[in-house]
Design an enzyme around this catalytic site. Structure first.
Site, PDB file in Angstrom:
ATOM      1  N   GLU A  66      -2.702  10.759   0.839  1.00 29.77           N
ATOM      2  CA  GLU A  66      -3.923   9.802   0.666  1.00 29.77           C
ATOM      3  C   GLU A  66      -4.315   9.231   2.136  1.00 29.77           C
ATOM      4  O   GLU A  66      -5.439   9.095   2.701  1.00 29.77           O
ATOM      5  CB  GLU A  66      -3.673   8.584  -0.257  1.00 29.77           C
ATOM      6  N   GLU A  67      -3.320   9.050   2.824  1.00 35.63           N
ATOM      7  CA  GLU A  67      -3.377   8.135   4.060  1.00 35.63           C
ATOM      8  C   GLU A  67      -4.028   9.051   4.979  1.00 35.63           C
ATOM      9  O   GLU A  67      -4.509   8.553   6.203  1.00 35.63           O
ATOM     10  CB  GLU A  67      -2.027   7.556   4.667  1.00 35.63           C
TER      11      GLU A  67
ATOM     12  N   ASP B 118       0.921  -1.188   0.116  1.00 32.71           N
ATOM     13  CA  ASP B 118       0.099   0.115  -0.002  1.00 32.71           C
ATOM     14  C   ASP B 118       0.944   1.080  -0.014  1.00 32.71           C
ATOM     15  O   ASP B 118       1.298   1.608   1.004  1.00 32.71           O
ATOM     16  CB  ASP B 118      -0.855   0.046   1.303  1.00 32.71           C
TER      17      ASP B 118
HETATM   18 ZN   LIG Z   1      -3.352   2.856  -0.064  1.00 31.39          ZN
END
Ligand SMILES: [Zn+2]
Ligand SMILES: *[C@@H]1O[C@H](CO)[C@@H](O)[C@H](O)[C@H]1NC(C)=O
Ligand SMILES: *[C@@H]1O[C@H](CO)[C@@H](O)[C@H](O)[C@H]1NC(C)=O
Ligand SMILES: *[C@@H]1O[C@H](CO)[C@@H](O)[C@H](O)[C@H]1NC(C)=O
Length: 404
Positions: free
Chosen positions: A185-186, A151
């Protein structure tokens, strides 16, 4: 400060976020080093993919600290004949950024073969990771471990390889496909929100997140909120002189845990997570204030509906609680998944999909499993990486075959 002291301080102060970010930057936690291993011989013809992936995982890029991996990617893409644009994104909020003494600029990368920045298809994923950093390791000859190995650096590497291979083979031409790698994004998507300022539109956007090589047909929505109970400090021997804020917060949280939230056939139940709590200063002091950070993964309906349920429950228990809702909230997100040859799945995590504006068709696909992402055992198999390159190529071919 040693990690154990840090942990102790964090338990005392109930500020786990600071603890994890401190750990990330100053005291990378140690895990037993596996013996240095080599990849199985069989993978030698995937060297370009594997070395790109390795380099990306080796460069720590916890949200706020994406600069170096961005510079590496910029150079890599330029060398591979992509035109590369940097799009500046501001620094992250103080809470996350306090660990950084030397703040480096953060930026999204937008890249395309040739000169034409306006393309029919976009592939996009994120270059930031959650803390803490875990180093790159090969285990069992065919597993790659490390923070971001899944990820989403697996998506970054395989998206690049897919587009590059199609470019080299002549299957795509300038104007067909672009790549967008975003920061942040996180922690809520500031990178993707900024990407809306590119003022571009696409027919199809293929998002990369771990889906175990399946096409996601949708994901749950999200709602964040913060509850604060105000009390009055006093000596614990004379509680009637004060008001216990913890004793006000606990029944409210208990009521939330018992509340039935919207559910649907597609996504199952909405789920509630009390993710962080704090309150009081010592066992012999009546706590003056207590707080909780809560999130709900929404399975049905709008965030406003869930928000109203939360407020009704809280008001019934204690109408003097102070509840504030996070800026980011959305209901379940529909994703296209109408392509033969791919299994489909629904997922429970959030993505940047809802943040990118436009009327494009949207797909969500990527190597590795979300079940190990964000964990200390984040890893995937090389088979997943190589399969994802082919998967992205099929998705691009499919998208380009669609009528305009
Ligand atoms: Zn991700
Ligand atoms: C990049 O383009 C140049 C000139 O068109 C070409 O000679 C070179 O082989 C290309 N490099 C790659 C990696 O495709
Ligand atoms: C959803 O919640 C109900 C009770 O509220 C429970 O019976 C059911 O098993 C849950 N479904 C899933 C998929 O967890
Ligand atoms: C990809 O990874 C998933 C989950 O880890 C696994 O179930 C699947 O078999 C793998 N597929 C391939 C082609 O390696």
């Amino acid at each position: 400060m040693r990690p154990t002291q840090c942990l102790l301080r964090c338990i005392l102060a109930v500020v786990p976020l600071r603890c994890s970010t401190t750990l990330a930057s100053e005291h990378r936690p140690q895990r037993p080093l596996a013996p240095i291993q080599r990849l199985d011989e069989a993978y030698s013809n995937h060297e370009p993919l594997l070395s790109l992936h390795q380099k990306l995982v080796e460069i720590e890029s916890i949200t706020g600290n994406e600069h170096d991996v961005g510079v590496y990617l910029h150079n890599y893409l330029t060398k591979h004949n992509f035109t590369v644009e940097r799009q500046s994104v501001g620094t992250v909020s103080d809470d996350l950024d306090s660990r950084q003494s030397n703040k480096k600029p953060r930026f999204n990368l937008f890249a395309y073969p040739g000169e034409k920045r306006d393309t029919r298809v976009l592939l996009s994923t994120h270059i930031d990771t959650v803390p803490p950093y875990w180093p790159y390791e090969i285990r069992n000859g065919n597993e790659i471990w490390g923070r971001g190995s899944v990820d989403a650096k697996a998506c970054v590497a395989t998206q690049i390889m897919a587009v590059d291979e199609l470019r080299v083979s002549g299957e795509i031409k300038p104007g067909d496909v672009a790549l967008l790698f975003v920061v942040g994004e996180e922690t809520g998507g500031d990178g993707m929100r900024t990407a809306n300022e590119l003022q571009l539109e696409w027919e199809t956007v293929i998002f990369g997140e771990p889906t175990e090589l399946k096409l996601a047909s949708g994901h749950k929505g999200i709602l964040f909120f913060h509850i604060k109970a105000q009390g009055k400090a006093a000596h614990s021997g004379y509680p009637w002189l004060g008001e216990n804020a913890n004793s006000r917060l606990i029944p409210a949280l208990a009521a939330l845990l018992k509340t039935e939230l919207p559910s649907s056939r597609k996504y199952g139940n909405s789920t509630l997570n009390i993710g962080r709590m704090g309150g009081g200063v010592a066992a012999n002091v009546i706590p003056e204030s207590a707080t909780a950070d809560v999130s709900i993964r929404i399975a049905e309906g709008s965030p406003q509906e869930t928000r109203q349920i939360v407020l009704d429950v809280l008001n019934k228990v204690d109408d003097r609680l102070d509840t504030t809702f996070g800026e980011i909230s959305y209901g379940p997100v529909y994703i296209d998944s109408d392509i033969d040859g791919f299994e489909t799945v629904t997922v429970n995590y959030g993505t940047d999909i809802a943040t990118l504006k436009g009327n494009h068709k949207r797909y969500l696909y990527g190597p590795g499993s979300i079940l190990v992402a964000h964990s200390d055992h984040e890893h995937l198999t090389i088979g997943n990486l190589t399969a994802a390159v082919e998967g992205y190529k099929s998705l691009i071919r499919h998208a380009l075959k669609q009528n305009r």
